[in-house]
Enzyme design. Sequence first.
Site, PDB file in Angstrom:
ATOM      1  N   SER A  38       0.794  -1.227   0.000  1.00  0.00           N
ATOM      2  CA  SER A  38       0.000   0.000   0.000  1.00  0.00           C
ATOM      3  C   SER A  38       0.826   1.276   0.000  1.00  0.00           C
ATOM      4  O   SER A  38       0.365   2.297  -0.499  1.00  0.00           O
ATOM      5  CB  SER A  38      -0.958   0.000   1.192  1.00  0.00           C
ATOM      6  OG  SER A  38      -0.257  -0.167   2.393  1.00  0.00           O
ATOM      7  N   HIS A  59      -5.169  -3.316  -3.017  1.00  0.00           N
ATOM      8  CA  HIS A  59      -4.670  -2.369  -4.021  1.00  0.00           C
ATOM      9  C   HIS A  59      -4.438  -3.022  -5.381  1.00  0.00           C
ATOM     10  O   HIS A  59      -3.781  -2.443  -6.240  1.00  0.00           O
ATOM     11  CB  HIS A  59      -3.383  -1.702  -3.522  1.00  0.00           C
ATOM     12  CG  HIS A  59      -3.612  -0.873  -2.302  1.00  0.00           C
ATOM     13  ND1 HIS A  59      -4.138   0.404  -2.351  1.00  0.00           N
ATOM     14  CD2 HIS A  59      -3.440  -1.162  -0.992  1.00  0.00           C
ATOM     15  CE1 HIS A  59      -4.257   0.878  -1.128  1.00  0.00           C
ATOM     16  NE2 HIS A  59      -3.846  -0.055  -0.274  1.00  0.00           N
ATOM     17  N   LYS A  75     -11.760   0.842  -2.444  1.00  0.00           N
ATOM     18  CA  LYS A  75     -10.758   1.458  -3.319  1.00  0.00           C
ATOM     19  C   LYS A  75     -11.250   1.388  -4.771  1.00  0.00           C
ATOM     20  O   LYS A  75     -12.028   2.241  -5.178  1.00  0.00           O
ATOM     21  CB  LYS A  75      -9.417   0.795  -3.057  1.00  0.00           C
ATOM     22  CG  LYS A  75      -9.065   0.891  -1.551  1.00  0.00           C
ATOM     23  CD  LYS A  75      -7.731   0.350  -1.203  1.00  0.00           C
ATOM     24  CE  LYS A  75      -7.541   0.086   0.269  1.00  0.00           C
ATOM     25  NZ  LYS A  75      -7.816   1.181   1.180  1.00  0.00           N
TER      26      LYS A  75
HETATM   27  N1  PMP Z   1      -5.405  -3.793   3.410  1.00  0.00           N
HETATM   28  C1  PMP Z   1      -4.670  -2.876   2.775  1.00  0.00           C
HETATM   29  C2  PMP Z   1      -3.441  -3.325   2.035  1.00  0.00           C
HETATM   30  C3  PMP Z   1      -5.037  -1.532   2.795  1.00  0.00           C
HETATM   31  O1  PMP Z   1      -4.297  -0.603   2.185  1.00  0.00           O
HETATM   32  C4  PMP Z   1      -6.207  -1.145   3.496  1.00  0.00           C
HETATM   33  C5  PMP Z   1      -6.706   0.293   3.525  1.00  0.00           C
HETATM   34  N2  PMP Z   1      -5.783   1.264   3.624  1.00  0.00           N
HETATM   35  C6  PMP Z   1      -6.927  -2.141   4.169  1.00  0.00           C
HETATM   36  C7  PMP Z   1      -6.510  -3.443   4.092  1.00  0.00           C
HETATM   37  C8  PMP Z   1      -8.143  -1.789   4.965  1.00  0.00           C
HETATM   38  O2  PMP Z   1      -9.230  -1.652   4.123  1.00  0.00           O
HETATM   39  P1  PMP Z   1     -10.489  -0.727   4.522  1.00  0.00           P
HETATM   40  O3  PMP Z   1     -10.122   0.663   4.190  1.00  0.00           O
HETATM   41  O4  PMP Z   1     -11.596  -1.283   3.698  1.00  0.00           O
HETATM   42  O5  PMP Z   1     -10.719  -0.943   5.981  1.00  0.00           O
END
Ligand code: PMP
Length: 392
Positions: A179, A207, A238
């Site tokens: 991320s 992602h 996303k």
């Molecule tokens: N996994 C990854 C790799 C993320 O980047 C994120 C969000 N930043 C999440 C899980 C969490 O997802 P959510 O925003 O739906 O809680």
Amino acid sequence: MIWMENELKLMADASLERSLHISSPVSGSPGYTLRGEQVLLNLSSNDYLGLSQHPAILEVMREALLTEGAGSGASRHVTGNRASYSRLEEALADWQNCEAALVLANGYMANSGVISALVGRGDVVFSDQLNHASIVDGIVLSRAEHARYRHNDMEHLRTLLDKYRDKRRKLIVTDAVFSMDGDQAPLRELAALKREYGAMLMMDEAHSGGIYGGRGEGLSHELGLQDDVDIHMGTFSKSFGVYGAYICGSRMLIRWLVNKARPLIYSTALPPSIVAGITKALVLVQEEHWRRERLCAASRLFRSLLCDAGFNIGAGDSPIVPLIVGDNDLALRFSRALEEEGILAVAIRPPTVPDGTARIRFSLSAVHSDKELTHAAVRIHNIGLRLGVLRS
Ligand code: PMP
């Protein structure tokens, strides 16, 4: 509570304090955001495919809101489980070519709840050092041993797999696309190690879902390795432009999670309007290939512009483009200078990234045009020179 004041001061002195800012969408311009009075080119959103303002999604959400109400009223095990959930889960299983699927409230709950449902005391989780915080929290919650391997370092992972050979259950977990760095996990090698050591493999496609694969299924499908992944996880916040998360896998896995995943059992079901929005977005993610193609072209262009300017942007090829500056304060100043030039791109600092690797994290969207990105790159270049990140 004087300790808190002291700790906050230390945080502020190290340029590590965070505060909340208000960003509002600009109607009809999904690539922009409003901060105060200023309209900014938004290079910090995860709305990769530009679906968050799609009229067809908004329409089904509005309809569900009016017919089904604002909230689901209870957890899915009580009375919150509408028919629309099951229909969505069938469509998700079909999309991922898995036996079954489970929808959860968000990605954070999916990772933390699923990992802690799969392993416990006496087990071990092998987790990439740069995995998302929700994975780390799931491991802590599970009370299993946390075996962190150096980022994408398969030799290190093998050493740890040998070390913990005798543990009861073994789980290898990784972000598919990281991320904060935008690079990919070495899935082929991970699949081989998982088989060799008899471990389970979980992939977080937060992602990569919507972006890779012929129908946006994610990186494991793009590489033809989907059957090596036991637990597919992804988010709807996303690429889907909505909110929520999924787990896909075997019927047995989903049956287990229905019984053991605490965020499913002890938290209220998603509102029906959200489920309706996700269901529509799933159709668009699969059908509107042009969004994926546009996003890939935009990523290639923007990466090449920053690379040619001489910036350190890491090794990925995804729409997440980190511009690594190192120092926390420099990252903040860079972000502020961008804002003055009409660009929103946030500074990411420790503990979200390792010490000494503070950065501007750009994330691109299918709605950004070549012209917008080229103009942005010129301004980024000039700021880089002015702040001494680049040498002239
Ligand atoms: N996994 C990854 C790799 C993320 O980047 C994120 C969000 N930043 C999440 C899980 C969490 O997802 P959510 O925003 O739906 O809680």
